[in-house]
Design a protein around this motif. Structure first.
Motif, PDB file in Angstrom:
ATOM      1  N   LYS A 140      -3.289   0.104  -0.233  1.00  0.00           N
ATOM      2  CA  LYS A 140      -3.908   0.568   0.833  1.00  0.00           C
ATOM      3  C   LYS A 140      -4.356   2.070   1.143  1.00  0.00           C
ATOM      4  O   LYS A 140      -5.144   2.823   1.221  1.00  0.00           O
ATOM      5  N   LYS A 143      -6.225   3.283  -1.891  1.00  0.00           N
ATOM      6  CA  LYS A 143      -7.595   3.204  -1.854  1.00  0.00           C
ATOM      7  C   LYS A 143      -8.312   4.182  -0.726  1.00  0.00           C
ATOM      8  O   LYS A 143      -9.323   4.760  -0.907  1.00  0.00           O
ATOM      9  N   GLU A 144      -7.518   4.487   0.334  1.00  0.00           N
ATOM     10  CA  GLU A 144      -7.836   5.606   1.388  1.00  0.00           C
ATOM     11  C   GLU A 144      -7.870   6.884   0.701  1.00  0.00           C
ATOM     12  O   GLU A 144      -9.018   7.692   1.046  1.00  0.00           O
ATOM     13  N   ARG A 147     -11.389   6.980  -1.298  1.00  0.00           N
ATOM     14  CA  ARG A 147     -12.524   6.881  -0.509  1.00  0.00           C
ATOM     15  C   ARG A 147     -12.803   8.098   0.334  1.00  0.00           C
ATOM     16  O   ARG A 147     -13.798   8.621   0.374  1.00  0.00           O
TER      17      ARG A 147
END
Length: 198
Positions: A140, A143-144, A147
């Motif tokens: 997570k 991914k953050e 992004r």
């Protein structure tokens, strides 16, 4: 005092009153200097064992949080782990994912060697995210970063209590009740609303 800021934890949960607990020199030396801490020990005037509640929050360095299954064996505990959920009612009913760890350790006492048990329950929380799995947290966070380019700050929350051999189930139920009552007092992130039982 080890930091100018700390994580606020409630002074009382389920009738347990609390006192602040120290952060060890080993922790301070091992973790980055922008790591934030919160730690209280909760007890009440009965024969029930108290509960320790700790939170460690990373700053700009993700090394503040590591896999708990590494540090416990390094401290002499043999462990077994399993995933579970704790129903929490506020701010809406949801299921908090947790990892339950049962630890066993032999200690020396005046009466000779003695076996003690520890019930260690932990999870990870970010702004709007929860997980009980270290690998899932790392995914997570990656991914953050991809992004948004922002390092997602996570906190590692732990509830700990001790018991005699054979008392693990009762101790775990006590910790689950403690978590369900205490989490809404200090944790703003919540899981998806749980469906009402049929």
């Amino acid at each position: 005092v080890v930091r100018s800021q700390s994580i606020r934890l409630p002074e009382s949960i389920l009738g347990f009153e609390s006192r602040t607990a120290p952060v060890s020199e080993e922790e301070l030396n091992a973790l980055p200097p922008d790591t934030l801490f919160g730690r209280r020990i909760y007890t009440r005037d009965t024969n029930e064992t108290g509960v320790s509640l700790s939170a460690v929050m990373m700053g700009e360095d993700s090394r503040s949080i590591h896999k708990p299954e590494i540090c416990l064996p390094a401290q002499g505990w043999s462990i077994r782990t399993e995933k579970d959920i704790v129903p929490v009612s506020q701010p809406h009913p949801y299921l908090l994912p947790v990892t339950k760890v049962i630890g066993t350790k032999m200690i020396s006492t005046a009466d000779g060697p003695q076996t003690i048990k520890a019930v260690f329950v932990y999870w990870f929380v970010a702004d709007n995210d929860l997980t009980a799995d270290h690998f899932d947290r790392m995914v997570k966070m990656g991914k953050e970063m991809l992004r948004t380019g922002r390092l997602q700050r996570w906190a590692y929350v732990v509830c700990l209590t001790y018991c005699a051999p054979g008392g693990e189930d009762a101790a775990y139920e006590q910790v689950k009740q403690f978590i369900a009552a205490g989490v809404p007092e200090f944790q703003t992130a919540a899981g998806k609303p749980a469906r009402a039982p049929r």
